[in-house]
Design a protein around this motif. Structure first.
Motif, PDB file in Angstrom:
ATOM      1  N   THR A  78      15.551 -21.049 -39.206  1.00 36.53           N
ATOM      2  CA  THR A  78      14.445 -20.180 -39.588  1.00 36.53           C
ATOM      3  C   THR A  78      13.692 -19.652 -38.369  1.00 36.53           C
ATOM      4  O   THR A  78      13.780 -20.203 -37.277  1.00 36.53           O
ATOM      5  CB  THR A  78      13.447 -20.918 -40.501  1.00 36.53           C
ATOM      6  OG1 THR A  78      12.974 -22.076 -39.835  1.00 36.53           O
ATOM      7  CG2 THR A  78      14.064 -21.303 -41.824  1.00 36.53           C
ATOM      8  N   LYS A  79      12.940 -18.573 -38.595  1.00 37.87           N
ATOM      9  CA  LYS A  79      12.127 -17.976 -37.536  1.00 37.87           C
ATOM     10  C   LYS A  79      10.834 -17.431 -38.132  1.00 37.87           C
ATOM     11  O   LYS A  79      10.752 -17.139 -39.324  1.00 37.87           O
ATOM     12  CB  LYS A  79      12.888 -16.854 -36.843  1.00 37.87           C
ATOM     13  CG  LYS A  79      13.131 -15.655 -37.752  1.00 37.87           C
ATOM     14  CD  LYS A  79      13.810 -14.528 -37.034  1.00 37.87           C
ATOM     15  CE  LYS A  79      13.989 -13.347 -37.984  1.00 37.87           C
ATOM     16  NZ  LYS A  79      14.522 -12.194 -37.302  1.00 37.87           N
ATOM     17  N   LYS A  80       9.843 -17.288 -37.282  1.00 33.90           N
ATOM     18  CA  LYS A  80       8.565 -16.686 -37.670  1.00 33.90           C
ATOM     19  C   LYS A  80       8.772 -15.178 -37.792  1.00 33.90           C
ATOM     20  O   LYS A  80       9.347 -14.545 -36.914  1.00 33.90           O
ATOM     21  CB  LYS A  80       7.521 -16.996 -36.592  1.00 33.90           C
ATOM     22  CG  LYS A  80       6.187 -16.306 -36.802  1.00 33.90           C
ATOM     23  CD  LYS A  80       5.251 -16.649 -35.645  1.00 33.90           C
ATOM     24  CE  LYS A  80       3.987 -15.852 -35.679  1.00 33.90           C
ATOM     25  NZ  LYS A  80       3.084 -16.200 -34.572  1.00 33.90           N
ATOM     26  N   ILE A  81       8.280 -14.620 -38.903  1.00 40.80           N
ATOM     27  CA  ILE A  81       8.366 -13.172 -39.092  1.00 40.80           C
ATOM     28  C   ILE A  81       7.022 -12.523 -38.772  1.00 40.80           C
ATOM     29  O   ILE A  81       6.949 -11.608 -37.968  1.00 40.80           O
ATOM     30  CB  ILE A  81       8.819 -12.825 -40.530  1.00 40.80           C
ATOM     31  CG1 ILE A  81      10.226 -13.367 -40.757  1.00 40.80           C
ATOM     32  CG2 ILE A  81       8.742 -11.327 -40.774  1.00 40.80           C
ATOM     33  CD1 ILE A  81      10.726 -13.234 -42.158  1.00 40.80           C
ATOM     34  N   THR A 113       4.741 -15.885 -42.558  1.00 40.83           N
ATOM     35  CA  THR A 113       6.014 -15.771 -43.253  1.00 40.83           C
ATOM     36  C   THR A 113       7.131 -16.210 -42.320  1.00 40.83           C
ATOM     37  O   THR A 113       7.180 -15.799 -41.165  1.00 40.83           O
ATOM     38  CB  THR A 113       6.252 -14.314 -43.699  1.00 40.83           C
ATOM     39  OG1 THR A 113       5.143 -13.894 -44.491  1.00 40.83           O
ATOM     40  CG2 THR A 113       7.525 -14.185 -44.514  1.00 40.83           C
ATOM     41  N   ILE A 114       8.012 -17.074 -42.836  1.00 35.11           N
ATOM     42  CA  ILE A 114       9.205 -17.453 -42.091  1.00 35.11           C
ATOM     43  C   ILE A 114      10.409 -16.931 -42.854  1.00 35.11           C
ATOM     44  O   ILE A 114      10.360 -16.724 -44.069  1.00 35.11           O
ATOM     45  CB  ILE A 114       9.320 -18.976 -41.882  1.00 35.11           C
ATOM     46  CG1 ILE A 114       9.418 -19.722 -43.208  1.00 35.11           C
ATOM     47  CG2 ILE A 114       8.164 -19.500 -41.052  1.00 35.11           C
ATOM     48  CD1 ILE A 114       9.808 -21.191 -43.054  1.00 35.11           C
ATOM     49  N   GLY A 115      11.483 -16.686 -42.150  1.00 30.97           N
ATOM     50  CA  GLY A 115      12.712 -16.218 -42.766  1.00 30.97           C
ATOM     51  C   GLY A 115      13.903 -16.810 -42.041  1.00 30.97           C
ATOM     52  O   GLY A 115      13.758 -17.438 -40.990  1.00 30.97           O
ATOM     53  N   GLN A 116      15.063 -16.580 -42.596  1.00 29.86           N
ATOM     54  CA  GLN A 116      16.271 -17.100 -41.971  1.00 29.86           C
ATOM     55  C   GLN A 116      16.636 -16.266 -40.759  1.00 29.86           C
ATOM     56  O   GLN A 116      16.480 -15.045 -40.755  1.00 29.86           O
ATOM     57  CB  GLN A 116      17.426 -17.103 -42.963  1.00 29.86           C
ATOM     58  CG  GLN A 116      17.287 -18.159 -44.027  1.00 29.86           C
ATOM     59  CD  GLN A 116      18.528 -18.248 -44.885  1.00 29.86           C
ATOM     60  OE1 GLN A 116      19.097 -17.241 -45.268  1.00 29.86           O
ATOM     61  NE2 GLN A 116      18.940 -19.461 -45.189  1.00 29.86           N
ATOM     62  N   GLU A 135      -3.254 -16.564 -34.017  1.00 23.26           N
ATOM     63  CA  GLU A 135      -2.271 -17.094 -34.963  1.00 23.26           C
ATOM     64  C   GLU A 135      -1.381 -18.140 -34.305  1.00 23.26           C
ATOM     65  O   GLU A 135      -1.206 -18.152 -33.085  1.00 23.26           O
ATOM     66  CB  GLU A 135      -1.430 -15.960 -35.527  1.00 23.26           C
ATOM     67  CG  GLU A 135      -0.528 -15.288 -34.520  1.00 23.26           C
ATOM     68  CD  GLU A 135       0.198 -14.093 -35.096  1.00 23.26           C
ATOM     69  OE1 GLU A 135       1.420 -14.010 -34.905  1.00 23.26           O
ATOM     70  OE2 GLU A 135      -0.451 -13.253 -35.728  1.00 23.26           O
ATOM     71  N   PRO A 136      -0.804 -19.028 -35.126  1.00 26.67           N
ATOM     72  CA  PRO A 136       0.062 -20.060 -34.556  1.00 26.67           C
ATOM     73  C   PRO A 136       1.351 -19.459 -34.010  1.00 26.67           C
ATOM     74  O   PRO A 136       1.866 -18.476 -34.544  1.00 26.67           O
ATOM     75  CB  PRO A 136       0.348 -20.981 -35.744  1.00 26.67           C
ATOM     76  CG  PRO A 136       0.156 -20.133 -36.952  1.00 26.67           C
ATOM     77  CD  PRO A 136      -0.909 -19.135 -36.580  1.00 26.67           C
ATOM     78  N   THR A 137       1.854 -20.062 -32.955  1.00 28.95           N
ATOM     79  CA  THR A 137       3.150 -19.650 -32.429  1.00 28.95           C
ATOM     80  C   THR A 137       4.245 -20.196 -33.334  1.00 28.95           C
ATOM     81  O   THR A 137       4.003 -21.059 -34.184  1.00 28.95           O
ATOM     82  CB  THR A 137       3.359 -20.199 -31.008  1.00 28.95           C
ATOM     83  OG1 THR A 137       3.415 -21.633 -31.076  1.00 28.95           O
ATOM     84  CG2 THR A 137       2.247 -19.754 -30.060  1.00 28.95           C
ATOM     85  N   GLU A 138       5.459 -19.722 -33.142  1.00 24.18           N
ATOM     86  CA  GLU A 138       6.574 -20.228 -33.932  1.00 24.18           C
ATOM     87  C   GLU A 138       6.735 -21.731 -33.713  1.00 24.18           C
ATOM     88  O   GLU A 138       6.923 -22.493 -34.657  1.00 24.18           O
ATOM     89  CB  GLU A 138       7.856 -19.492 -33.544  1.00 24.18           C
ATOM     90  CG  GLU A 138       9.045 -19.874 -34.396  1.00 24.18           C
ATOM     91  CD  GLU A 138      10.256 -19.024 -34.105  1.00 24.18           C
ATOM     92  OE1 GLU A 138      11.142 -19.505 -33.369  1.00 24.18           O
ATOM     93  OE2 GLU A 138      10.313 -17.886 -34.615  1.00 24.18           O
TER      94      GLU A 138
END
Length: 100
Positions: free
Chosen positions: A56-59, A72-75, A26-29
């Motif tokens: 934002t950050k990678k979840i 999924t990204i989130g705050q 999977e891709p890194t953040e």
């Protein structure tokens, strides 16, 4: 004979470890942000590119195809909504897939 079997075992282990890296992980953040910032739709989807990485950050990511992931990204800080995005691995970089 025992020395030969040890060398064969080490060679087999080395070969299996090198082949394990052949798949697409999977891709890194960082790779996700690079793909989002390279997108033609970044302004409509994310607003200011400068604020995107700060806020934002990678979840998580889920594999959906051979070289495709739904991530999924989130705050940062856990507030706000989570946003699912699709990424695919190109020859030399990750790309964000957009609908339409």
């Amino acid at each position: 004979m025992k020395l030969l079997s040890v060398h064969a075992g080490v060679a087999l282990l080395a070969m299996s470890l090198s082949l394990a890296g052949c798949g697409t992980s999977e891709p890194t953040e960082s790779e996700m942000f690079e793909a989002m910032l390279a997108s033609d739709h970044k302004q409509q989807m994310f607003g200011s590119p400068e604020k995107l990485k700060e806020s934002t950050k990678k979840i998580a990511c889920e594999k959906t195809g051979e070289k495709t992931y739904k991530c999924t990204i989130g705050q940062r800080g856990g507030q706000g909504m989570a946003l699912p995005l699709n990424f695919t691995k190109g020859e030399d970089r990750w790309m964000m897939l957009t609908g339409g």
